[in-house]
Design a protein around this motif. Structure first.
Motif, short mmCIF file in Angstrom:
data_model
loop_
_atom_site.label_atom_id
_atom_site.label_comp_id
_atom_site.label_asym_id
_atom_site.label_seq_id
_atom_site.Cartn_x
_atom_site.Cartn_y
_atom_site.Cartn_z
N HIS A 17 46.06 38.91 39.92
CA HIS A 17 45.11 39.63 40.42
C HIS A 17 43.60 39.58 39.53
N LYS A 18 43.99 40.00 38.17
CA LYS A 18 42.47 39.91 37.37
C LYS A 18 42.46 38.64 36.83
N MET A 19 41.13 38.11 37.13
CA MET A 19 40.95 36.74 36.48
C MET A 19 39.32 36.92 35.90
N SER A 71 49.40 48.76 37.87
CA SER A 71 48.21 48.66 38.75
C SER A 71 48.71 48.64 40.21
N ILE A 72 49.65 49.60 40.34
CA ILE A 72 49.97 49.62 41.63
C ILE A 72 49.03 49.95 42.89
N LEU A 108 46.08 48.54 42.97
CA LEU A 108 45.62 47.24 43.32
C LEU A 108 46.68 46.40 44.25
N ALA A 109 47.94 46.68 43.98
CA ALA A 109 48.78 46.07 44.80
C ALA A 109 48.66 46.58 46.39
N VAL A 110 48.57 47.97 46.41
CA VAL A 110 48.22 48.52 47.89
C VAL A 110 47.05 47.88 48.35
N GLU A 111 46.03 47.90 47.66
CA GLU A 111 44.83 47.18 48.12
C GLU A 111 45.04 45.91 48.58
N SER A 112 45.62 45.26 48.00
CA SER A 112 45.94 43.74 48.15
C SER A 112 46.69 43.71 49.57
N MET A 113 47.57 44.48 49.97
CA MET A 113 48.27 44.58 50.98
C MET A 113 47.26 44.94 52.15
N ARG A 114 46.60 45.72 52.03
CA ARG A 114 45.52 46.23 52.95
C ARG A 114 44.71 45.18 53.32
#
Ligand code: ATP
Ligand code: MG
Length: 467
Positions: A53-55, A84-85, A87-93
């Motif tokens: 996620h973070k790079m 960073s859950i 972020l996980a949700v954001e990625s699924m969205r």
């Protein structure tokens, strides 16, 4: 086996992931960040992307967006640290296939990647089927069995997958717009818009603003900026109907769009990139226009890359029965009238006609016939008077007209076989009326055997009460 792209800034992590996934026989490429991933994606197609996620040069969401621009069927799996859950949700969205919380078990990673690869495979198969379906629908709408129409269908199939500018020529009502839509439908642009503009219908200044758009204040009345059809058709198809009527300044602008894919709105100096496939049509001979300096020669060569000529309906009469059938079914649905059948006599009359308005005229004529017909049959009488004149000229012929005067009442372009058929029908009816339905006498007067007469009556669907 799937093609995988692993994106992570830590080389150690990349190596572990790659080694793990290669065990399942996948082809694995790795990238050290967003920019690196973009490079890899521009060079090859991937089924599944596994991204951190973070790079330092961006996030996994950036990778996802880049991947989706290219191919929406690629599945993207996110690796996120516990905590960073959101972020996980954001990625699924944003459209990710799944996410894995670090640390994860190698088996879980491998199973997730397999599911993702299968998901991609199904999506791709689905979109291939959809493409095939659209193609099928697109081509079946163009009715006709003549070799000319078969050829048109083949040309559509050839040009559709390309980006070439097609030029469709044909008289009014021959189906130029129908063919243009079919090309769009069968093309990879089918899911984007198809825009049509008739270059002959708008004044010069209106047309330019319609095509290229304008900025606020570009001319009196331009109180708002507006995008033109080229921008609106981005990624899709723009159909320029009656292209021969474009003014010379508009032709110069069109040439620019076709050569460098850029449009500049009226009142602006900033060119905008557009990706539009152009299909043009005209009822004129564009080369003649070019020789008369009414059409730019350089534009002529651009536009004429792939010409498709649709012959007039009178040159492909064998299409008539299917076209009539097709239109009658459409008209019944539209007008909500009971099912109507075209009699052989009416079809013969149609075959004798020249159809200056081509297929559109046929459709209008059948619509009228459906409205005026009371029974379930369409008789010749339901067809307009100008067609009946074909019959009348046949009657003149039978009355032993002196000289060739009667010929002047025959339309300029007729189909001889159909014409003679309608004359034959007329003579049969007249003779039977004169003999009070006596077939033996009618046969004698017409110089036919009884069985020949019987055959002709059946052919014209003329019913005579038994003698
Ligand atoms: N081969 C065909 N099969 C089915 N319908 C057709 C066929 N050819 C034309 N049509 C129909 O005839 C009508 C006229 O077609 P279209 O508008 O495409 O003609 P056109 O060449 O663009 O005419 P114009 O030059 O007047 O603009 C439309 O309703 C179209 O669907
Ligand atoms: Mg048209």
């Amino acid at each position: 086996m799937a093609r995988l792209l692993i994106v992570d800034d830590e080389i150690h992590m990349r190596n572990i992931l790659a080694a793990n996934l290669r065990q399942d026989g996948h082809f694995v490429v790795d990238a050290a960040g967003v920019i690196d991933a973009k490079d890899a994606l521009s060079q090859g197609e991937y089924d599944v992307i596994v991204t951190d996620h973070k790079m330092p040069d961006g996030t996994g969401i950036d990778v996802l967006k880049i991947a989706m621009e290219d191919d929406t069927t690629t599945s993207v799996i996110f690796l996120t640290a516990v905590g960073s859950i959101e972020l996980a949700v954001e990625s699924m969205r944003a459209g990710a296939f799944d996410f894995l919380l670090k640390p994860f078990l190698p088996e879980v990673l491998r199973a997730t990647v397999s599911r993702a690869a299968e998901h991609t495979r199904l999506l791709r198969e689905n979109s291939r089927l959809k493409d095939a379906m659209t193609r099928l629908e697109g081509s079946s709408e163009i009715i006709g069995i003549s070799s000319a129409i078969k050829h048109v269908r083949e040309e559509i199939a050839k040009v559709a997958p390309t980006n070439a500018t097609a030029l469709i020529t044909g008289e009014t009502g021959t189906g130029k717009e129908l063919v243009a839509r079919a090309i769009h439908k069968c093309s990879p642009r089918a899911n984007h818009s198809f825009m049509a503009v008739n270059c002959a219908a708008l004044s010069e200044s209106l047309l330019e603003s319609e095509l290229f758009g304008h900025e606020r204040g570009a001319f009196t009345g331009a109180d708002r900026a507006r995008e033109g059809l080229f921008e609106a058709a981005h990624q899709g198809t723009l159909f320029l109907d009656e292209i021969a009527e474009l003014s010379l300044p508009a032709q110069a602008k069109l040439l620019r769009v076709l050569t460098d894919g850029q449009v500049t709105r009226l009142g602006s100096t900033r060119p905008r990139k557009v990706d539009v496939r152009v299909i043009a049509a005209t009822h004129r001979d564009l080369w003649t226009r070019t020789r008369e300096h009414l059409f730019r020669e350089d534009l002529y060569y651009r536009v004429v890359v792939f010409p498709i000529a649709i012959p007039p309906l009178r040159d492909r009469k064998e299409d008539l029965p299917d076209l009539c059938e097709h239109f009658l079914r459409l008209i019944e649905k539209e007008l909500k009238v009971p099912k109507r059948r075209l009699t052989v006599a009416a079809l013969n009359l149609l075959s004798a006609y020249g159809f200056p308005g081509n297929v559109r005229e046929l459709r209008n004529l059948l619509e009228r016939a459906c409205i005026v017909s009371e029974g379930d049959e369409i008789l010749p009488e339901a067809l307009p008077p100008n067609l009946q004149s074909v019959l009348l000229s046949g009657a003149n012929l039978s009355q032993g007209a002196r000289g060739d005067e009667w010929l002047s009442t025959v339309p300029e372009s007729i189909d001889l076989r159909g014409f003679l058929n309608s004359v034959e029908r007329r003579l049969l009816l007249r003779t039977l009326a004169e003999t009070g339905g006596a077939q033996a006498e009618a046969a004698r007067r017409l110089g036919l055997s009884r069985s020949d007469l019987g055959y002709k009556l059946a052919k014209h669907e003329i019913k005579v009460a038994a003698e």
